[in-house]
Design an enzyme around this catalytic site. Structure first.
Site, PDB file in Angstrom:
ATOM      1  N   SER A  58       0.829  -1.197   0.000  1.00  0.00           N
ATOM      2  CA  SER A  58       0.000   0.000   0.000  1.00  0.00           C
ATOM      3  C   SER A  58       0.877   1.266   0.000  1.00  0.00           C
ATOM      4  O   SER A  58       1.767   1.384  -0.835  1.00  0.00           O
ATOM      5  CB  SER A  58      -0.935  -0.055   1.209  1.00  0.00           C
ATOM      6  OG  SER A  58      -1.948   0.889   1.116  1.00  0.00           O
ATOM      7  N   ASP A 116      -8.749  -6.699  -4.316  1.00  0.00           N
ATOM      8  CA  ASP A 116      -8.372  -5.383  -3.796  1.00  0.00           C
ATOM      9  C   ASP A 116      -9.010  -4.315  -4.685  1.00  0.00           C
ATOM     10  O   ASP A 116      -8.691  -4.223  -5.871  1.00  0.00           O
ATOM     11  CB  ASP A 116      -6.840  -5.269  -3.821  1.00  0.00           C
ATOM     12  CG  ASP A 116      -6.336  -3.967  -3.217  1.00  0.00           C
ATOM     13  OD1 ASP A 116      -7.149  -3.066  -2.937  1.00  0.00           O
ATOM     14  OD2 ASP A 116      -5.110  -3.851  -3.029  1.00  0.00           O
ATOM     15  N   HIS A 136      -7.980  -5.315  -0.035  1.00  0.00           N
ATOM     16  CA  HIS A 136      -6.699  -4.627   0.129  1.00  0.00           C
ATOM     17  C   HIS A 136      -5.899  -5.215   1.295  1.00  0.00           C
ATOM     18  O   HIS A 136      -4.673  -5.270   1.262  1.00  0.00           O
ATOM     19  CB  HIS A 136      -6.965  -3.138   0.357  1.00  0.00           C
ATOM     20  CG  HIS A 136      -5.726  -2.293   0.378  1.00  0.00           C
ATOM     21  ND1 HIS A 136      -4.839  -2.251  -0.680  1.00  0.00           N
ATOM     22  CD2 HIS A 136      -5.221  -1.457   1.317  1.00  0.00           C
ATOM     23  CE1 HIS A 136      -3.849  -1.423  -0.381  1.00  0.00           C
ATOM     24  NE2 HIS A 136      -4.045  -0.936   0.822  1.00  0.00           N
TER      25      HIS A 136
END
Lengths: 204, 353
Positions: free
Chosen positions: B127, B292, B325
């Site tokens: 991320s 995600d 995610h």
């Protein structure tokens, strides 16, 4: 890969040796449906090529990474949009043509991205395959190791079929190598050859 | 402008003689320096990426010297908005400068200098951590051999920024926020932080994962026709929100989301990522997860594409996972196998001449 491994691989996959003989030292190559990456590794170690493989299977992604080969996980049937026009010396499709759904657009994509294309595939016109069908069964062999119900192959063809395709789609064949069990076949290739490798470019 | 700052970090494994086996782990929005293991006195204090990092794990601390740090502006020990400004004797609060991903990478490089590490074997993160890893290849191309970018994107989309703005609005409009100087008032904008986290959490999960975990289950088994917590998902989100609001600093949250919004390596190149990545020299592994939707696989492909166009060594794996995610933090056999295989190669090759 030790020299011993390389010679073993060349025997196990005679199409590798044929492909390598066409590729000059230091070329850039894109290998579509690269499997475990052994062809790319072979070419990197014997020809010093720089390149990438494209592969869909999870297990093969791991094998390619273990082989030290660049690999992009993708479905070839969605095209080659991440690759720029004329960005590779060679785009290869080794023993994968028969498993492609959208054959025509992919061949066009190969010729957009690469200066030359190289394709190898099992010859469905090989006499043993013909005999199998004549006797009433789909062929199962080293080149076609699947049963009719579990095969990934959707577009099997013969040498004559492929050459007809090339003529129709303005693909200029530059060279052809036909083999059976590692030996080159020159006599009646569409009948006596089990595997074929073609080198081609955009025709006029 | 900060006159001085401190960074808190942890290390795992041994730095080898030529200092070539170091891996830097960059954390995401709410992460910190405590990546792996647990503290002797607290067996429950497991690091946030303990399943990935440790002896015999994909990031093998028997082979690598691994560094985790708390980013500048954080709230886990590094200098941040809740730290005391030596000039005033009060917390920085609203006067703490906005920091960017580039600033973080700059400060991480200074940490590497302190440790005598000229070149990292790898810099990696998921991320926002993946964005820092990417920035490493651009800010210090010669100081990193491998960059592992997991569940990231080359910049935020309008939708991503919109989510961040709602989260920030929740904090900024909390009456306890006091323009960022809530410390002096002895209060914490908990309501805002809680809402921000609840919203964030929704974007970290997938629709399927939520359906699997909570579905339409009711806490009491029947509808109450009230505004109290009824569905399990409500209970879960509020619990997560409360937990987060109890320890995380509101100003740090604002700052981290701003760093995300600002990240855009193509900004100085007319939006052309191909040009932006022309100076990268590292080899790359890019990993995405099918479910995600915060940084979908297509966003990772946006990272892969300019690397291909610049003929960098890059591999890309798209992991089939149900956890959205959050997948990058979850144990997953194939994902771990990809990471382990790649990093084993990194360990084998040693330092490039």
């Amino acid at each position: 890969m030790s020299p011993n491994d390389i010679s073993k691989l060349a025997i196990a996959r005679p199409d590798f040796a044929a492909i390598a003989s066409w590729i000059p030292e230091g070329s850039s190559v894109l290998d579509l449906g690269c499997g475990d990456g052994s062809l790319l590794r072979y070419l990197a170690e014997t020809r010093g090529v720089q390149g990438y493989g494209v592969e869909i299977s999870d297990i093969n992604i791991v094998s390619c990474i273990a082989n030290g080969v660049n690999v992009i996980q993708d479905d070839l049937d969605s095209g080659l949009e991440d690759f720029e026009t004329d960005s590779f010396d060679f785009v290869m499709l080794s023993q994968t043509l028969q498993a492609i759904r959208h054959t025509e657009p992919l061949i066009q994509e190969i010729l957009r991205v690469g200066r030359e294309g190289i394709v190898s595939f099992p010859n469905f016109g090989y006499w043993k395959s013909r005999l199998n069908v004549l006797l009433g069964n789909m062929p199962v062999s080293k080149e076609l190791p699947y049963q009719w119900y579990d095969t990934p192959n959707v577009h099997l063809c013969t040498l004559d079929d492929f050459e007809g395709f090339c003529r129709k789609h303005k693909v200029a064949v530059l060279e052809r190598r036909v083999m059976t069990g590692g030996s080159e076949v020159n006599l009646l290739p569409n009948l006596l050859g089990s595997t074929a490798v073609y080198r081609f470019q955009r025709g006029l | 402008m900060l006159p001085r700052y401190e960074l808190v970090y942890e290390t795992y494994g041994q730095l080898n003689a030529d200092k070539s086996n170091a891996i830097l782990i960059c954390h995401a929005l709410s992460g910190n320096h405590h990546v792996a293991g647990h503290y002797e006195e607290d067996p429950k204090s497991t690091g946030w990426w303990d399943n990935m990092v440790g002896p015999g794990k994909p990031v093998d601390t028997d082979k690598f010297f691994v560094i985790g740090l708390n980013n500048l502006g954080g709230c886990h020990g590094s200098t941040g908005p809740s730290s005391i400004n030596p000039d005033t004797g009060k917390p920085y609060g609203a006067s703490f400068p906005v920091v960017t991903v580039e600033d973080w990478v700059e400060s991480q490089a200074r940490l590497a200098d302190q440790l005598g590490i000229k070149q990292f074997a790898a810099v990696m993160g998921g991320s926002l951590g993946g964005m820092q890893a990417l920035q490493w290849s651009l800010s210090f191309p010669e100081r990193v051999r491998h960059v592992l970018v997991i569940a990231a994107a080359p910049h935020l989309t309008a939708e991503n920024i919109a989510f961040n703005d709602v989260a920030r609005s929740a904090i900024l409009t909390d009456p306890d926020f006091n323009g960022g100087n809530f410390y002096q008032h002895g209060v914490v904008p908990k309501r805002g932080l809680r809402l921000a986290r609840m919203l964030g959490h929704i974007t970290y999960l997938s629709d399927d994962a939520m359906a699997d975990k909570f579905g339409r289950s009711l806490r009491s088994g029947k509808l109450g026709y009230t505004y109290d917590i009824e569905f399990e998902i409500e209970s879960y989100l509020r619990y997560q929100g409360d937990k987060f609001a109890a320890y995380f600093d509101a100003n740090t949250y604002l700052l981290m989301t701003k760093a995300l919004d600002y990240f855009d390596p193509a900004r100085d190149f007319d939006g052309d990522l191909d040009k932006a990545f022309a100076r990268a020299q590292a080899d790359f592994l890019v990993v995405s997860f099918t479910t995600d939707w915060r940084f979908a696989p297509e966003r990772s492909r946006e990272i892969v594409r300019p690397l291909l166009h610049n003929k960098r060594n890059v591999s890309y794996a798209e992991i089939t996972s149900t956890h959205g995610h959050d997948s990058f933090l979850m144990p997953h056999a194939h994902y771990f196998e990809v990471m382990r295989t790649y990093l084993d190669k990194v360990a084998d090759e040693g330092a490039k001449p």
